[in-house]
Scaffold this active site. Structure first.
Site, PDB file in Angstrom:
ATOM      1  CG  HIS A  58      42.064  39.420  35.158  1.00  0.00           C
ATOM      2  ND1 HIS A  58      42.349  40.709  34.745  1.00  0.00           N
ATOM      3  CD2 HIS A  58      42.250  39.419  36.510  1.00  0.00           C
ATOM      4  CE1 HIS A  58      42.700  41.438  35.779  1.00  0.00           C
ATOM      5  NE2 HIS A  58      42.640  40.687  36.871  1.00  0.00           N
ATOM      6  CG  ASP A  75      40.936  39.258  40.835  1.00  0.00           C
ATOM      7  OD1 ASP A  75      41.667  39.326  39.825  1.00  0.00           O
ATOM      8  OD2 ASP A  75      40.563  40.265  41.475  1.00  0.00           O
ATOM      9  NE  ARG A  87      44.500  51.558  37.709  1.00  0.00           N
ATOM     10  CZ  ARG A  87      43.408  51.808  38.424  1.00  0.00           C
ATOM     11  NH1 ARG A  87      42.920  53.041  38.451  1.00  0.00           N
ATOM     12  NH2 ARG A  87      42.799  50.852  39.099  1.00  0.00           N
TER      13      ARG A  87
END
Length: 332
Positions: free
Chosen positions: A205, A207, A272
């Site tokens: 994607h 932002d 993570r």
């Protein structure tokens, strides 16, 4: 032969490995204390839409405190975390990303940068004592926002824009629609059996905001897409920050700066944790190419408000090119 994922994992997306142990060494590294940083920022935004910053001025104490609080939160029983759900849009969520069917190997806490709203969400999880988390969050977000504004002003200087706060004032505005996200990607041992495939933690994607400031722990997984469409792995660095150009900044620079396409892969062994500040303009703000950067060029985009673009983006699938709906159609 391609191994079929276990039934519990079949809802997730998989990709073929791209040498996961090989990291790209050409990511722009910018020392914000150096006088030539404004020119390097512009070059990085034009070529990658992504760069790493050091000497950023954010106290390491703020970083470690918020990471510690994030680890504590994501270690809570699911029933406790779900007191902050559903994410509508703010709150706790897992696997589902957005409202349009995207899923990932991730759980997250999405928060507005409005302190009062944050306190209400945190109280639902921590009861009457959310202060430690809230203080860690406020210290971190305040410092990262200050750094983001300094970077945006350096960009304006590098672009020779007379009004150097043309970008930063949108984040500093009291009505700024900025958000903060904590992502936790749990280890997924099952994917070790899939030798030639990796599982998507957070799908590709761009932002939609102006700028994104990312910091993660020492676990790899982040990848960015280059101009030729190839994907490269970004080496983790828990003491530095990674900056993404957002769609809105691409529009304001009339395509000169590139909004970077990125994704996160799941890790089979290590968790993570990433912390992202998304610097956005006020909802009413009109987004359009800056006249001072046009130099006789035609605008590539029609003017729109941040509210219009945000609504369009959140009604799209994660991987969609969200800006295409706002491009000007030029006569051939």
């Amino acid at each position: 032969m391609v191994l079929v994922p276990k039934p519990a994992l079949q809802q997730f997306s998989f990709i073929r490995n791209i040498k996961p142990t090989t990291f790209f060494s050409g990511i722009p590294l910018i020392d914000l204390s150096k006088p030539d940083s404004k020119h390097l920022l512009v070059k990085a935004c034009e070529e990658f839409g992504f760069f790493k910053v050091v000497n950023h001025g954010v106290p390491l104490e703020f970083i470690s405190k918020l990471e510690s609080e994030a680890v504590k939160f994501f270690s809570l029983p699911l029933s406790e975390k779900e007191k902050a759900s559903p994410p509508n849009p703010f709150g706790y969520g897992k696997k589902s990303i957005g409202q349009n069917g995207d899923v990932g190997w991730v759980e997250y806490l999405l928060l507005t940068t409005n302190q009062e709203s944050v306190s209400q969400r945190l109280s639902s999880v921590f009861g009457d004592n959310p202060e430690k988390f809230r203080c860690a969050l406020n210290d971190y977000v305040s410092a990262v926002k200050k750094m983001a504004c300094e970077i945006l002003e350096m960009m304006a200087d590098g672009l020779k824009i007379q009004n150097r706060n043309v970008f930063s004032k949108l984040l500093m505005d009291e009505q700024s629609d900025s958000v903060f996200r904590l992502n936790h990607y749990p280890p997924c041992p099952e994917i070790q059996a899939l030798k030639d495939h990796n599982m998507i933690g957070f799908g590709e994607h761009t932002d939609p905001q102006i700028i994104s400031v990312l910091r993660s722990n020492n676990t790899s997984g982040l990848q960015i897409s280059l101009n030729d469409g190839s994907w490269i792995s970004v080496p983790p660095d828990p003491s530095s920050f990674f900056i993404n150009v957002g769609d809105s900044l691409q529009v304001m620079t009339n395509g000169r700066f590139k909004s970077v396409r990125h994704r996160v892969l799941a890790n089979s062994i290590k968790a993570r944790i990433s912390m992202i500040y998304f610097g956005g303009p006020p909802l009413r703000e009109k987004i359009a190419p800056l006249p001072s950067l046009m130099e006789g060029e035609e605008s590539l985009y029609r003017e729109f408000t941040w509210f219009e673009y945000k609504r369009s983006a959140y009604n799209s699938r994660l991987a969609d090119n969200k800006l295409v709906l706002f491009e000007r159609i030029t006569a051939s």
